[in-house]
Design a protein around this motif. Structure first.
Motif, mmCIF file in Angstrom:
data_model
loop_
_atom_site.group_PDB
_atom_site.id
_atom_site.type_symbol
_atom_site.label_atom_id
_atom_site.label_comp_id
_atom_site.label_asym_id
_atom_site.label_seq_id
_atom_site.Cartn_x
_atom_site.Cartn_y
_atom_site.Cartn_z
ATOM 1 N N THR A 156 0.821 -1.217 0.000
ATOM 2 C CA THR A 156 0.000 0.000 0.000
ATOM 3 C C THR A 156 0.846 1.255 0.000
ATOM 4 O O THR A 156 0.491 2.255 -0.620
ATOM 5 C CB THR A 156 -0.893 0.055 1.258
ATOM 6 N N VAL A 248 -4.707 -5.593 -4.214
ATOM 7 C CA VAL A 248 -4.412 -4.159 -4.349
ATOM 8 C C VAL A 248 -3.744 -3.828 -5.680
ATOM 9 O O VAL A 248 -4.209 -2.962 -6.430
ATOM 10 C CB VAL A 248 -3.493 -3.652 -3.213
ATOM 11 N N LEU B 229 -2.935 -2.515 7.691
ATOM 12 C CA LEU B 229 -2.805 -2.592 6.236
ATOM 13 C C LEU B 229 -4.086 -3.064 5.561
ATOM 14 O O LEU B 229 -4.127 -3.226 4.349
ATOM 15 C CB LEU B 229 -1.665 -3.548 5.868
ATOM 16 N N PHE B 231 -7.221 -3.605 3.555
ATOM 17 C CA PHE B 231 -7.677 -2.882 2.378
ATOM 18 C C PHE B 231 -8.768 -3.663 1.649
ATOM 19 O O PHE B 231 -9.896 -3.213 1.506
ATOM 20 C CB PHE B 231 -6.490 -2.639 1.428
ATOM 21 N N GLY B 250 -6.020 2.449 4.361
ATOM 22 C CA GLY B 250 -5.763 1.952 3.013
ATOM 23 C C GLY B 250 -6.807 2.409 2.009
ATOM 24 O O GLY B 250 -6.489 2.872 0.912
ATOM 25 N N ILE B 273 0.843 5.286 7.136
ATOM 26 C CA ILE B 273 0.808 3.816 7.202
ATOM 27 C C ILE B 273 2.224 3.264 7.330
ATOM 28 O O ILE B 273 2.506 2.377 8.131
ATOM 29 C CB ILE B 273 0.141 3.215 5.940
#
Lengths: 312, 295
Positions: A156, A248, B229, B231, B250, B273
């Motif tokens: 991320t 992601v 983290l 997401f 996220g 983050i």
């Protein structure tokens, strides 16, 4: 996280200072009959509670999955009218419709990206592990440190710069974007996994090969890699699990619908086929099944990789 | 001389891994720090330097705080479940169930961990569906209609529902790690405790818990950094909604970068983050170093 024994057998280790058994005294003088009975009853109640808990969890884990599979064979009306029960008849057509709604396409994409990244990740990782373990690579310590640090860096955080970088490299919105990133981000873990195994191969093994006139490259391919087979299988399985399910990168770096992998494709499909539940369930089943099957087949290698990579 | 040359040539072995790592992992993370000091979007010709403005924006952004809070709740709930519940589960499996069944149960509990969060997320959004979802039907069947909710559609229940799904998915995975920890406890400890008259509960607290401390530490670290983290779960089930109630760092980053087109601000969130996970990583290093000395 690094280090030692390739065998899956758990090694009994060390005595801690808190040797708990010694602290407990055995003071059990003549226990009366009634207390003994009470204790037996208590033990029985506890066993019952234990079994009940374990069974409940089995239901909680399996029921949603079975529900998914059953529903994928139902008609839309059946899902609404009879959500709990078995399907009246097996409507395989749902799978065909899910397939043509995109799932086959996504499936192929996932297979391509996953297998390519397994190949590159395992190869490059085994390669660097050998270099680090056997050849005195300059700055070996520093490189090891970089790898270790790489374990902690999260995808991320890199998302926005990678967006620009992949565009500059002209691999944005292509299989390559995913293959390269799945390899780069998994090299640290995989290298450590393989390295821990290689350390335990006696140096004499490849020394003998070199004495017989092998170059390090030949020794690597002909002697070391075959010996590392078990851990390479583990590494490949874990990479398959990772790449097959990754979300992601696949969401951000693929924009063409036809190039999407299963995790993102299914989400797309969900918004397209809002009301067609059975087809969606069929798609979910098709996405989940390969990993479940792979896990059931390669369970031991799976768990070995997982625990060797994490627990030591 | 030739040995020096050979040493340098051996760099070729680590080169592919190293290049990939530096270009695609390290460089972007460093570059993110730089980018967070600019105001820019995907189309802007020249980003303008704004210093720490993006961080100031975050500081005054209520949704940023909601997201941070949600991540924290995620971490705390996961800790209780992944550490407490999984440890009990692992101990039950190892010390209570006989060999044969043990393997089967372990396999079953682990299955959710091998399916993607997308599959699990979509599956659960069906389970949570207000009209036909099984959760509400179950509540209705036992006469708890008043507890029924539009689970993912109400701000008060959305985040909790997502967290619950995540626990379903990861409990077996954590339990397996604890199983490995428990298997490393020498058998004699439990036998001696048994001889001393300690019952199963006493043995759990006096033998199992202290002996798996290292694994516990590791799992705490994995769980906490995982929680910051998060997401995929959120993206699939609510995309942060309703009205940003289930936003996490996220997804808030993603939203700002790729939907609100505020790349600079998104980079600043990414840095936050990064700092959080780095701190957790640092704790891990300290802990594992101490462990190594002990051995």
């Amino acid at each position: 996280m690094s280090a030692s024994s390739p065998t899956p057998t758990p090694t009994p280790t060390r005595q801690t200072k808190a040797s708990p058994t010694l602290a407990m005294t055995a003071n059990t003088p003549a226990v009366g009959r009634s207390t003994r009975a009470a204790r037996r009853f208590g033990a029985r109640a506890m066993r019952l509670a234990g079994w009940l808990g374990l069974a409940l969890l089995v239901v909680a884990v399996l029921y949603p999955l079975l529900w998914m599979v059953f529903s994928s064979f139902k008609s839309n009306q059946e899902v609404f009218a009879n959500p709990w029960g078995l399907p009246g008849k097996l409507r395989w057509g749902n799978f065909g419709r899910a397939g043509s709604a995109g799932v086959v396409r996504y499936f192929v994409n996932s297979v391509l990206v996953t297998s390519a990244s397994i190949l590159t990740t395992v190869l490059f990782s085994a390669w660097s592990a050998y270099g680090l373990v056997r050849l005195r690579v300059p700055f070996g310590g520093a490189i090891l440190g970089l790898l270790l640090g790489g374990l902690m860096l999260a995808p991320t955080v890199a998302l926005i710069p990678l967006f620009g970088l992949l565009q500059q490299l002209h691999i944005y919105d292509s299989y390559w974007a995913l293959i390269v990133l799945y390899t780069a981000f998994r090299i640290p873990f995989t290298t450590f996994l393989i390295r821990a195994y290689m350390i335990d191969i006696p140096p004499e093994v490849d020394e003998a090969a070199t004495l017989d006139g092998c170059s390090p490259t030949q020794a690597f391919w002909q002697v070391i890699l075959p010996m590392c087979r078990p851990i390479l299988v583990s590494a490949a399985l874990l990479q398959a699990l990772f790449a097959w399910n990754e979300f992601v990168f696949a969401l951000v770096f693929i924009s063409t619908g036809d190039l999407k992998t299963l995790p993102v494709g299914l989400m797309d499909m969900q918004s397209r086929l809002l009301t067609d539940w059975p087809v969606q369930f069929a798609g979910l089943t098709m996405a989940a099944l390969p990993m479940i099957v792979l896990f059931l087949i390669g369970q031991r290698q799976f768990l070995r990789g997982l625990t060797d990579g994490i627990g030591k | 001389m030739s040995t020096t040359l050979m040493r340098w040539r051996s760099l070729a072995w680590v080169l592919p891994a190293l290049v990939l790592l530096l270009v695609f992992v390290y460089y972007p993370i460093v570059d993110n720090l730089r980018l967070s000091l600019f105001s820019w979007n995907a189309f802007s010709v020249a980003p303008t330097f704004v210093g720490l403005d993006n961080y100031r924006t975050a500081f005054h952004d209520p949704i940023f705080w909601t997201a941070l809070w949600n991540n924290t709740v995620f971490a705390v709930v996961s800790l209780v479940f992944q550490v407490g519940f999984s440890l009990v589960l692992a101990a039950l499996l190892e010390e209570f169930v006989h060999q044969r069944l043990r393997g089967i149960l372990r396999t079953i509990y682990f299955i959710p961990a091998v399916i993607s969060i997308t599959v699990a997320g979509i599956l659960f959004s069906f389970l949570y569906n207000p009209e036909i979802g099984l959760v509400n039907r179950l509540l209705g069947a036992v006469g708890l209609e008043s507890w029924q909710h539009s689970w993912l559609g109400e701000p008060s229940t959305a985040m909790g529902s997502i967290i619950a799904m995540s626990q379903w998915q990861s409990i077996g995975y954590t339990a397996i790690l604890f199983v490995v920890g428990i298997q490393r406890i020498p058998k004699e400890f439990h036998e001696a405790a048994k001889v001393d008259g300690a019952g199963p509960i006493r043995r759990f607290f006096s033998v199992t818990v202290p002996m798996v401390r290292e694994m516990t530490t590791l799992i705490i670290i994995l769980t906490v950094s995982g929680a910051f983290l998060v997401f995929n779960e959120v993206m699939v089930m609510t995309a942060g909604g309703p009205s940003d109630s289930s936003q996490v760092l996220g997804t808030w980053l993603y939203r700002n970068a790729f939907l609100n087109d505020d790349m600079g601000y998104a980079s600043a969130i990414a840095t936050v983050i990064f700092v959080i996970t780095l701190a957790i990583g640092a704790v891990q290093i300290v802990v594992s170093r101490r462990r190594r000395i002990q051995w």
